[in-house]
Design a protein around this motif. Structure first.
Motif, PDB file in Angstrom:
ATOM      1  N   GLU A  38       1.482  13.083  -6.166  1.00  0.00           N
ATOM      2  CA  GLU A  38       0.810  11.928  -5.573  1.00  0.00           C
ATOM      3  C   GLU A  38       0.295  12.279  -4.186  1.00  0.00           C
ATOM      4  OE1 GLU A  38       3.144   8.568  -4.515  1.00  0.00           O
ATOM      5  OE2 GLU A  38       4.791   9.739  -3.684  1.00  0.00           O
ATOM      6  N   PHE A  39      -0.690  11.502  -3.742  1.00  0.00           N
ATOM      7  CA  PHE A  39      -1.182  11.590  -2.370  1.00  0.00           C
ATOM      8  C   PHE A  39      -0.841  10.287  -1.661  1.00  0.00           C
ATOM      9  CE2 PHE A  39      -3.787  14.579  -4.698  1.00  0.00           C
ATOM     10  CZ  PHE A  39      -3.880  15.661  -3.828  1.00  0.00           C
ATOM     11  N   VAL A  40      -0.686  10.375  -0.350  1.00  0.00           N
ATOM     12  CA  VAL A  40      -0.370   9.203   0.470  1.00  0.00           C
ATOM     13  C   VAL A  40      -1.393   9.137   1.592  1.00  0.00           C
ATOM     14  CG1 VAL A  40       1.372   8.035   1.867  1.00  0.00           C
ATOM     15  CG2 VAL A  40       2.090   9.492  -0.047  1.00  0.00           C
ATOM     16  N   VAL A  41      -2.103   8.013   1.693  1.00  0.00           N
ATOM     17  CA  VAL A  41      -3.109   7.819   2.732  1.00  0.00           C
ATOM     18  C   VAL A  41      -2.645   6.708   3.656  1.00  0.00           C
ATOM     19  CG1 VAL A  41      -5.503   7.216   3.243  1.00  0.00           C
ATOM     20  CG2 VAL A  41      -4.967   8.590   1.205  1.00  0.00           C
ATOM     21  N   GLU A 100      10.339  23.888  -7.194  1.00  0.00           N
ATOM     22  CA  GLU A 100      10.907  23.144  -6.079  1.00  0.00           C
ATOM     23  C   GLU A 100       9.902  22.133  -5.546  1.00  0.00           C
ATOM     24  OE1 GLU A 100      11.598  24.918  -2.299  1.00  0.00           O
ATOM     25  OE2 GLU A 100      10.284  26.610  -2.702  1.00  0.00           O
ATOM     26  N   PRO A 101      10.386  21.037  -4.986  1.00  0.00           N
ATOM     27  CA  PRO A 101       9.461  20.044  -4.436  1.00  0.00           C
ATOM     28  C   PRO A 101       8.779  20.567  -3.183  1.00  0.00           C
ATOM     29  CG  PRO A 101      11.731  19.452  -3.930  1.00  0.00           C
ATOM     30  CD  PRO A 101      11.798  20.615  -4.870  1.00  0.00           C
ATOM     31  N   CYS A 102       7.597  20.072  -2.930  1.00  0.00           N
ATOM     32  CA  CYS A 102       6.878  20.440  -1.711  1.00  0.00           C
ATOM     33  C   CYS A 102       6.137  19.219  -1.185  1.00  0.00           C
ATOM     34  CB  CYS A 102       5.887  21.584  -1.977  1.00  0.00           C
ATOM     35  SG  CYS A 102       4.507  21.149  -3.054  1.00  0.00           S
ATOM     36  N   SER A 103       5.817  19.235   0.082  1.00  0.00           N
ATOM     37  CA  SER A 103       5.045  18.148   0.689  1.00  0.00           C
ATOM     38  C   SER A 103       4.300  18.686   1.900  1.00  0.00           C
ATOM     39  CB  SER A 103       5.962  16.984   1.107  1.00  0.00           C
ATOM     40  OG  SER A 103       6.895  17.409   2.089  1.00  0.00           O
ATOM     41  N   LYS A 115      -3.634   9.091  -6.873  1.00  0.00           N
ATOM     42  CA  LYS A 115      -3.863  10.307  -7.647  1.00  0.00           C
ATOM     43  C   LYS A 115      -5.014  11.141  -7.094  1.00  0.00           C
ATOM     44  CE  LYS A 115      -0.559   9.608 -10.545  1.00  0.00           C
ATOM     45  NZ  LYS A 115       0.647  10.489 -10.475  1.00  0.00           N
ATOM     46  N   ASP A 116      -6.054  10.492  -6.585  1.00  0.00           N
ATOM     47  CA  ASP A 116      -7.202  11.204  -6.029  1.00  0.00           C
ATOM     48  C   ASP A 116      -7.658  10.473  -4.763  1.00  0.00           C
ATOM     49  OD1 ASP A 116      -9.528  12.523  -5.419  1.00  0.00           O
ATOM     50  OD2 ASP A 116     -10.343  12.475  -7.447  1.00  0.00           O
ATOM     51  N   PRO A 117      -7.403  11.052  -3.584  1.00  0.00           N
ATOM     52  CA  PRO A 117      -7.718  10.351  -2.335  1.00  0.00           C
ATOM     53  C   PRO A 117      -9.152  10.530  -1.866  1.00  0.00           C
ATOM     54  CG  PRO A 117      -6.670  12.427  -1.822  1.00  0.00           C
ATOM     55  CD  PRO A 117      -6.743  12.348  -3.338  1.00  0.00           C
ATOM     56  N   ARG A 118      -9.938  11.347  -2.526  1.00  0.00           N
ATOM     57  CA  ARG A 118     -11.297  11.624  -2.064  1.00  0.00           C
ATOM     58  C   ARG A 118     -12.144  10.348  -2.057  1.00  0.00           C
ATOM     59  NH1 ARG A 118     -13.212  16.108  -6.087  1.00  0.00           N
ATOM     60  NH2 ARG A 118     -12.169  14.624  -7.463  1.00  0.00           N
ATOM     61  N   GLY A 119     -12.891  10.200  -0.993  1.00  0.00           N
ATOM     62  CA  GLY A 119     -13.726   9.012  -0.837  1.00  0.00           C
ATOM     63  C   GLY A 119     -13.040   7.886  -0.099  1.00  0.00           C
ATOM     64  N   MET A 120     -11.713   7.964   0.057  1.00  0.00           N
ATOM     65  CA  MET A 120     -10.983   6.961   0.819  1.00  0.00           C
ATOM     66  C   MET A 120     -11.096   7.268   2.319  1.00  0.00           C
ATOM     67  SD  MET A 120      -7.516   6.453  -1.453  1.00  0.00           S
ATOM     68  CE  MET A 120      -7.610   5.913  -3.154  1.00  0.00           C
ATOM     69  N   VAL A 121     -10.842   6.247   3.130  1.00  0.00           N
ATOM     70  CA  VAL A 121     -10.896   6.397   4.586  1.00  0.00           C
ATOM     71  C   VAL A 121      -9.482   6.282   5.138  1.00  0.00           C
ATOM     72  CG1 VAL A 121     -11.748   5.420   6.738  1.00  0.00           C
ATOM     73  CG2 VAL A 121     -13.239   5.504   4.735  1.00  0.00           C
ATOM     74  N   GLY A 122      -9.098   7.192   5.997  1.00  0.00           N
ATOM     75  CA  GLY A 122      -7.756   7.158   6.575  1.00  0.00           C
ATOM     76  C   GLY A 122      -7.652   8.123   7.738  1.00  0.00           C
ATOM     77  N   VAL A 123      -6.515   8.086   8.414  1.00  0.00           N
ATOM     78  CA  VAL A 123      -6.283   8.992   9.543  1.00  0.00           C
ATOM     79  C   VAL A 123      -5.206  10.028   9.217  1.00  0.00           C
ATOM     80  CG1 VAL A 123      -6.993   7.285  11.247  1.00  0.00           C
ATOM     81  CG2 VAL A 123      -4.587   7.421  10.568  1.00  0.00           C
ATOM     82  N   ARG A 124      -4.445   9.800   8.130  1.00  0.00           N
ATOM     83  CA  ARG A 124      -3.384  10.742   7.772  1.00  0.00           C
ATOM     84  C   ARG A 124      -3.319  10.875   6.262  1.00  0.00           C
ATOM     85  NH1 ARG A 124       2.628   9.033   9.205  1.00  0.00           N
ATOM     86  NH2 ARG A 124       2.222   7.715   7.374  1.00  0.00           N
ATOM     87  N   LEU A 125      -3.320  12.114   5.818  1.00  0.00           N
ATOM     88  CA  LEU A 125      -3.264  12.401   4.392  1.00  0.00           C
ATOM     89  C   LEU A 125      -2.020  13.239   4.099  1.00  0.00           C
ATOM     90  CD1 LEU A 125      -4.542  12.454   1.531  1.00  0.00           C
ATOM     91  CD2 LEU A 125      -5.754  14.543   2.227  1.00  0.00           C
ATOM     92  N   GLU A 126      -1.239  12.768   3.122  1.00  0.00           N
ATOM     93  CA  GLU A 126      -0.049  13.499   2.701  1.00  0.00           C
ATOM     94  C   GLU A 126      -0.157  13.846   1.217  1.00  0.00           C
ATOM     95  OE1 GLU A 126       3.787  11.716   4.177  1.00  0.00           O
ATOM     96  OE2 GLU A 126       2.407  10.098   4.779  1.00  0.00           O
ATOM     97  N   MET A 127       0.501  14.936   0.838  1.00  0.00           N
ATOM     98  CA  MET A 127       0.594  15.300  -0.562  1.00  0.00           C
ATOM     99  C   MET A 127       2.054  15.574  -0.897  1.00  0.00           C
ATOM    100  SD  MET A 127      -0.689  18.525  -2.848  1.00  0.00           S
ATOM    101  CE  MET A 127       0.944  19.281  -2.792  1.00  0.00           C
ATOM    102  N   LYS A 128       2.510  15.005  -2.002  1.00  0.00           N
ATOM    103  CA  LYS A 128       3.862  15.275  -2.484  1.00  0.00           C
ATOM    104  C   LYS A 128       3.742  15.861  -3.884  1.00  0.00           C
ATOM    105  CE  LYS A 128       5.895  11.484   0.185  1.00  0.00           C
ATOM    106  NZ  LYS A 128       6.665  10.216   0.142  1.00  0.00           N
ATOM    107  N   GLY A 129       4.412  16.973  -4.105  1.00  0.00           N
ATOM    108  CA  GLY A 129       4.305  17.625  -5.404  1.00  0.00           C
ATOM    109  C   GLY A 129       5.361  18.685  -5.601  1.00  0.00           C
TER     110      GLY A 129
END
Length: 450
Positions: free
Chosen positions: A131-134, A86-89, A141-155
């Motif tokens: 995928e990740f959403v910043v 099942e999808p998750c987020s 695909k890999d959000p590490r090292g990016m700068v943001g205030v909100r991190l989402e994951m869809k999978g």
């Protein structure tokens, strides 16, 4: 376990296989192999933990002796029985706007995505990040090292029956081993056996095991669907035993030595002796008669698979069908499957020395899949440890996945030798040109799986 050393454990109904492999410069080198007859396993499921653990220990001992190492950690496969997808987020806030997204942030967003209302009898086997959403920017695909205030994951999360998972882990632990990773068999095989194009445009992978037959649909590099049929190679052996009035051991041997999947490929003139119960002298039968017995059972399996896979139009996918598992070693199996399923079919055989037989594909897939996981995939999967999952009843209609048949029996041929070619008659292969485009399949799966 060394980061470059991997041990795969395939717990089958009739045989347990252990493969020790090392990844060197991107290549998997097999260092040792164990192959032991199974005990305590029925219909693909562990029913006697003590007997199963003893068989596991024997197979591991063989692999240890050949590889010259002591095995502690193993990558164990979980069957697709009652598998659900099942999808998750999930979403988390990054407290410090100037702080780069870290490993801990990825773990946190993964845990938030795994908070699901699961029935108490189910457990999460795997979590896959698509995928990740910043801050609204998707496709990462890999959000590490990016700068943001909100991190989402869809999978997606893959769940299985808690009883099956517990029994597998318990048997492994009782054998003195640590189940360092528990992977779904269908996912591991699909991501390693199929090439990039087959995974992208869509392919059906059918594992013809001894205890059961498992079909997996891979599309857009994702496991979309699984179905398990209750029959496999062990049924063929039993058919031969009953029809010819010979022992199971004898039936297994003549299936391996003289069997053809399709009677068209077998000869009426080529005969061989079999030991018949109650008779002092062997009886001679033809290859063709044996092939008729084998084909009758395979026809039943492929007919049911055709019905299940056609219900979701999976057999129209451009990649067709790829066969693996011990039964796939029978000569003529690809032509028979192509005719019954009305699509192009090929047989997968591992190319590693000493493993050139489709019965070894699963154990090899387990180590290959784990060795090729990216850092972000490993990080997401590590979040399964210590996860917090809400337990509650949930309607099965919310899940996607498996057509399960409760009347399952036992696993496959314990092949000891590599596959060798047998002479076969020319036969026109059956193939079908895909009728739909990738876009149409994508829309179909989007509607079906969401």
């Amino acid at each position: 376990m060394n980061s470059e050393m991997y041990v795969g454990l395939d717990i089958g109904t009739t045989s347990i296989k252990v493969i020790v492999a090392e990844k060197v410069k991107g290549q998997m080198n097999v260092l040792g192999l164990g192959n032991e007859r199974s005990e305590g396993i029925s219909r693909g499921i562990i029913v006697d933990i003590d007997k199963a653990s003893e068989s596991i220990r024997k197979a591991v001992n063989q692999a240890e002796e050949k590889a010259g190492i002591q095995i502690n950690d193993v990558i164990v496969g979980i069957p697709a029985n009652q598998l659900k997808i099942e999808p998750c987020s999930g979403m988390v806030a990054i407290s410090d706007q100037s702080r780069e997204i870290s490993d801990e942030d990825v773990r946190n967003v993964t845990v938030s995505a795994m908070i699901k209302n699961l029935p108490p009898e189910r457990e999460i086997v795997d979590t896959l990040a698509d995928e990740f959403v910043v801050d609204g920017f998707d496709g990462i695909k890999d959000p590490r090292g990016m700068v943001g205030v909100r991190l989402e994951m869809k999978g997606r999360i893959i769940t299985g029956p808690k009883t099956i998972i517990h029994n597998v882990k318990k048997a492994v632990q009782r054998a003195g081993l640590n189940p360092a990773a528990v992977n779904n068999m269908s996912l591991a095989q699909g991501m390693t056996i199929l090439d990039d194009g087959e995974q992208d445009f869509g392919t059906v992978l059918i594992d013809l095991g001894g205890g059961q037959t498992t079909a997996s649909v891979i599309h857009d590099h994702q496991l979309k669907f699984t179905t398990v049929d209750s029959e496999g190679g062990e049924y063929i052996t039993k058919d031969i035993s009953v029809v010819l009035n010979t022992s199971l051991e004898s039936a297994e041997k003549i299936k391996r030595d003289y069997g053809y999947a399709d009677e068209i490929d077998a000869s009426e003139n080529n005969e061989f002796p079999i030991e018949v119960v109650g008779q002092s002298q062997p009886v001679r039968i033809s290859e063709k008669y044996l092939a008729e017995i084998i084909q009758a059972r395979l026809d039943q399996i492929f007919t049911r698979m055709d019905k299940s896979l056609s219900s979701i139009s999976a057999l129209s996918l451009p990649g067709g069908v790829v066969l693996t598992g011990g039964v796939a070693a029978l000569p003529g199996i690809s032509d028979l499957a192509a005719d019954r399923l009305d699509t192009n079919v090929r047989v997968y055989i591992p190319d590693q020395m000493g493993l050139r037989h489709p019965s070894f594909s699963l154990a090899l897939s387990l180590v290959t899949y784990r060795a090729n996981m990216s850092e972000i995939q490993v990080l997401v999967r590590s979040s399964l440890e210590g996860k917090s999952v809400v337990t509650a009843q949930q309607n099965d209609d919310d899940f996607i996945g498996n057509n399960y048949n409760d009347d399952m029996i036992t696993e496959d041929v314990n092949y000891e030798t590599e596959i060798t070619e047998k002479p076969r008659k020319d036969k026109k292969s059956v193939s079908k040109v895909a009728k739909n485009t990738k876009g149409m399949f994508s829309r179909f799966y989007k509607d079906f799986f969401e």
